[in-house]
Design a protein around this motif. Structure first.
Motif, PDB file in Angstrom:
ATOM      1  N   VAL A  71      -9.254  -9.043 -36.360  1.00 19.12           N
ATOM      2  CA  VAL A  71     -10.561  -9.911 -35.084  1.00 19.12           C
ATOM      3  C   VAL A  71     -11.166  -9.831 -36.487  1.00 19.12           C
ATOM      4  O   VAL A  71     -10.959  -8.874 -37.881  1.00 19.12           O
ATOM      5  N   PRO A 116      -7.514  -5.118 -33.345  1.00 25.57           N
ATOM      6  CA  PRO A 116      -8.033  -4.639 -34.171  1.00 25.57           C
ATOM      7  C   PRO A 116      -8.104  -4.995 -35.563  1.00 25.57           C
ATOM      8  O   PRO A 116      -9.333  -5.708 -35.901  1.00 25.57           O
ATOM      9  N   ARG A 126     -22.409  -6.431 -29.527  1.00 26.47           N
ATOM     10  CA  ARG A 126     -23.604  -7.427 -30.504  1.00 26.47           C
ATOM     11  C   ARG A 126     -25.001  -6.976 -30.654  1.00 26.47           C
ATOM     12  O   ARG A 126     -25.456  -7.448 -29.671  1.00 26.47           O
ATOM     13  N   ASP A 178     -11.620  -0.408 -27.705  1.00 23.12           N
ATOM     14  CA  ASP A 178     -10.687  -0.802 -27.017  1.00 23.12           C
ATOM     15  C   ASP A 178     -10.561   0.093 -25.927  1.00 23.12           C
ATOM     16  O   ASP A 178      -9.726   1.058 -25.638  1.00 23.12           O
ATOM     17  N   LEU A 196     -16.911  -2.590 -32.216  1.00 25.34           N
ATOM     18  CA  LEU A 196     -15.413  -3.108 -31.170  1.00 25.34           C
ATOM     19  C   LEU A 196     -15.011  -2.012 -30.446  1.00 25.34           C
ATOM     20  O   LEU A 196     -14.861  -0.843 -30.860  1.00 25.34           O
ATOM     21  N   ALA A 225     -16.186  -7.282 -27.588  1.00 24.28           N
ATOM     22  CA  ALA A 225     -16.788  -6.860 -29.214  1.00 24.28           C
ATOM     23  C   ALA A 225     -18.303  -7.144 -28.349  1.00 24.28           C
ATOM     24  O   ALA A 225     -18.652  -7.306 -27.605  1.00 24.28           O
ATOM     25  N   LEU A 254     -14.786 -11.119 -37.416  1.00 16.71           N
ATOM     26  CA  LEU A 254     -16.539 -10.950 -36.113  1.00 16.71           C
ATOM     27  C   LEU A 254     -16.634 -12.554 -36.568  1.00 16.71           C
ATOM     28  O   LEU A 254     -17.122 -13.074 -35.606  1.00 16.71           O
ATOM     29  N   ARG A 280     -14.411   0.340 -32.983  1.00 16.93           N
ATOM     30  CA  ARG A 280     -14.961   0.577 -34.618  1.00 16.93           C
ATOM     31  C   ARG A 280     -16.045  -0.490 -34.863  1.00 16.93           C
ATOM     32  O   ARG A 280     -16.450  -0.955 -34.092  1.00 16.93           O
ATOM     33  N   LEU A 301      -9.239  -5.493 -25.595  1.00 14.47           N
ATOM     34  CA  LEU A 301     -10.287  -5.096 -27.212  1.00 14.47           C
ATOM     35  C   LEU A 301     -11.851  -5.919 -26.192  1.00 14.47           C
ATOM     36  O   LEU A 301     -11.654  -7.578 -25.665  1.00 14.47           O
ATOM     37  N   ILE A 310     -15.517 -14.508 -33.839  1.00 10.66           N
ATOM     38  CA  ILE A 310     -16.214 -14.228 -32.349  1.00 10.66           C
ATOM     39  C   ILE A 310     -16.831 -14.724 -31.733  1.00 10.66           C
ATOM     40  O   ILE A 310     -17.729 -14.983 -31.900  1.00 10.66           O
TER      41      ILE A 310
END
Ligand code: ADA
Length: 565
Positions: free
Chosen positions: A33, A30, A66, A126, A124, A64, A35, A89, A62, A38
């Motif tokens: 990363v 994490p 959004r 995991d 994020l 993501a 953002l 996160r 991991l 991505i």
């Protein structure tokens, strides 16, 4: 899942359920990363578990999520998340604002927005196992840990003063009396605010409060003469609304008291006999993110089998499920996440701190449910090691501190050398005679040995629940030998269990059969021969809720017991 009640009618709330942009990042840390780099090349349902879907089935790494949302008003915002599995996160407009570990519980993060533009939320997630980051999830547990934003997500707009939490408990039955306490936060002090409480739309308290601190609690005792009590037979619920300034919070309450007296658990002074199952919130297509219809049909199936009780194994239950239990008068053991923790975990401050935070979150999200009649912790952990005792003292003590109105327990699988049973109100024993050792005819002797040992160790006066017992059966497997893994073997074993506990003798006050439905187990489960299909096959219905032969046996026996009880 959305609850059966609207928790706020004044506070502006946006439901964030729906399709979020999604990217599976895999073996990335994490902290590494960025953002902006991505590529969100997929969509994922929230609530949902990404690794229950075909493209990501079985993947760990991991991911993501959004979405973009326009807050309903500027100022203080609260992002409510009902379960991130199992580490997350949270970013608002590119800035990380919080991390959270441990699935199955509701938590919130606050932030401020200065102008009325849409904001970008990225979470994020995991689902890998990392003891340092997420100590409550371990790869050896006997269930599949699905990943994702598995329960609800909402964005709340907060004003200048708001309610953080509401706790209601019944303190007397005649006349019905409740104690209500709320926690508040405020950006200012010294201003006068209206404070009202209504029950079923009638105002029962109306005051003006001057907040002297930016955060605090208010506690009031209210009598509700004539209000109907809650019980499994008559699950009467009352709508309660609290207003503080321009904020409000609603709950649905059942008036009932749980006491432990003379070896009995009583609800409004009536002794209970608990007949039911352990249930995992799991489904092959949805993972832990059980749709509302399945939560409800699971309860319909359990009721059809004559049950009045469910142990939410082995983690806090979805609030929608608890709402439904409140409505139909089903009784619930709600427990914190845990599975066979060793004394290494139980003496590790990092683990204990995570457990305590998780217990705090569990109680906060489910304390107002009438159906929850007991709290549990640490399924089958090292309660037989003296060095584990401080952990049990601390966590059971924490439960009592947060909620003195319910008994506490833990499922013990060391009935002959346990070191902590004196700390519980209800003794709960997991045992597998006839499956992991001995044959079906050995079941009464084993249960009697347990009871003798409890008496010898001074715990025989407490109510006893056999909190797990059962046998594996592969759906559809029936043959003349009726051996292990066949439906007939499971049916005969459960018949003997119910007979032993409640018919040929009265040996326990409760039973939670292991288990309601088959469920996928961990990919690294070190017992391939014990977990064919990579499933725990001890369900009385399979993972798609198709009944096995034991279903009718349990139904007949539980129904008879309920009639005679
Ligand atoms: C344990 C455990 C359950 C399940 C069961 C079994 O008692 O608590 O989660 O693993 O054994 O099937 O063996």
């Amino acid at each position: 899942m959305p609850r059966r009640i609207r928790e706020h009618s004044l506070r502006p709330v946006l439901d964030l359920a729906g399709f979020w942009d999604f990217a599976f990042l895999g073996e990335v840390e994490p902290d590494e990363v960025s953002l902006s780099e991505i590529t969100f090349n997929d969509r994922m349902m929230v609530p949902g578990n990404f690794d229950a879907t075909p493209a990501y089935a079985g993947k760990r790494g991991l991911a993501a999520y959004r979405t973009t949302v326009r807050p309903l008003q500027v100022g203080q915002q609260r992002l409510m998340l009902d379960g991130l599995h199992h580490w997350g996160r949270i970013f608002v407009n590119g800035a990380a604002i919080a991390d959270h570990h441990g699935g199955f519980t509701r938590f919130y993060v606050d932030f401020n927005v200065a102008d009325p533009k849409p904001i970008e939320l990225v979470i994020l997630i995991d689902n890998r196992f990392d003891y340092q980051r997420s100590p409550l999830h371990q790869p050896y547990f006997d269930w599949y840990h699905y990943g994702g934003i598995a329960r609800g997500a909402e964005l709340h707009a907060l004003g200048s003063a708001w309610i953080d939490a509401l706790r209601i408990s019944t303190t007397a039955l005649n006349p019905p009396t409740i104690e209500l306490s709320l926690d508040y936060d405020s950006t200012t002090i010294g201003s006068d605010l209206p404070f009202t409480i209504s029950v079923n739309e009638d105002i029962v308290l109306s005051e003006t409060i001057t907040l002297t601190d930016k955060a605090g609690s208010l506690t009031r005792t209210l009598t509700l003469p004539g209000a109907a009590l809650w019980s499994p037979q008559n699950p009467n619920l009352h709508q309660l609304q609290v207003q503080l300034g321009s904020d409000d919070m609603r709950e649905r309450i059942g008036l009932r008291q749980i006491t432990v007296v003379e070896g009995e658990v009583r609800l409004n002074n009536q002794p209970l006999q608990l007949l039911g199952f352990n249930r995992h919130e799991a489904h092959p297509e949805f993972g832990h993110a059980i749709p509302a219809a399945i939560h409800f049909s699971d309860l319909q199936i359990l009721q059809d089998m004559g049950c009045n009780f469910v142990r939410g194994s082995h983690y806090p239950q979805d609030r929608l499920f608890l709402d439904l239990c409140d409505e139909i008068g089903f009784l619930v053991w709600n427990e914190s996440i845990g599975w066979q923790h060793t004394s290494d975990h139980l003496t590790d401050p990092h683990f204990l701190q995570a457990q305590q935070q998780h217990i705090d979150e569990m109680v906060a999200m489910s304390t107002n449910h009438a159906s929850v009649i007991m709290w549990g912790i640490l399924n089958e952990s090292h309660s037989n090691r003296i060095e584990s005792r401080p952990a049990y003292e601390r966590l059971l003590g924490r439960l009592r501190e947060l909620d003195a109105s319910r008994p506490v327990t833990y499922a013990c699988n060391h009935p002959f050398d346990d070191e902590c049973l004196d700390l519980v109100d209800i003794v709960s024993i997991n045992c597998y005679p006839g499956w992991y050792h001995g044959g079906i005819s050995y079941i009464p002797e084993h249960i009697d040995n347990i009871i003798t040992r409890l008496k010898e160790t001074g715990q025989g006066h407490k109510p006893l629940i056999i909190s797990e017992i059962g046998a594996g059966a592969i759906y559809g497997w029936r043959d003349n030998h009726q051996g292990h893994w066949s439906e007939p073997y499971q049916a005969q074993l459960l018949e003997k269990v119910i007979d032993t506990l409640f018919v040929s003798g009265k040996r326990a006050m409760g039973l939670a059969i292991w288990q309601y439905c088959d469920c996928r187990t961990a990919e690294d489960m070190p017992k391939p021969l014990g977990r064919p299909r990579n499933f725990n096959n001890k369900g009385v219905v399979d993972e798609y809720r198709r009944p096995k032969q034991a279903y009718e046996i349990v139904k007949r026996m539980f129904t008879d017991l309920r009639k005679s009880g």
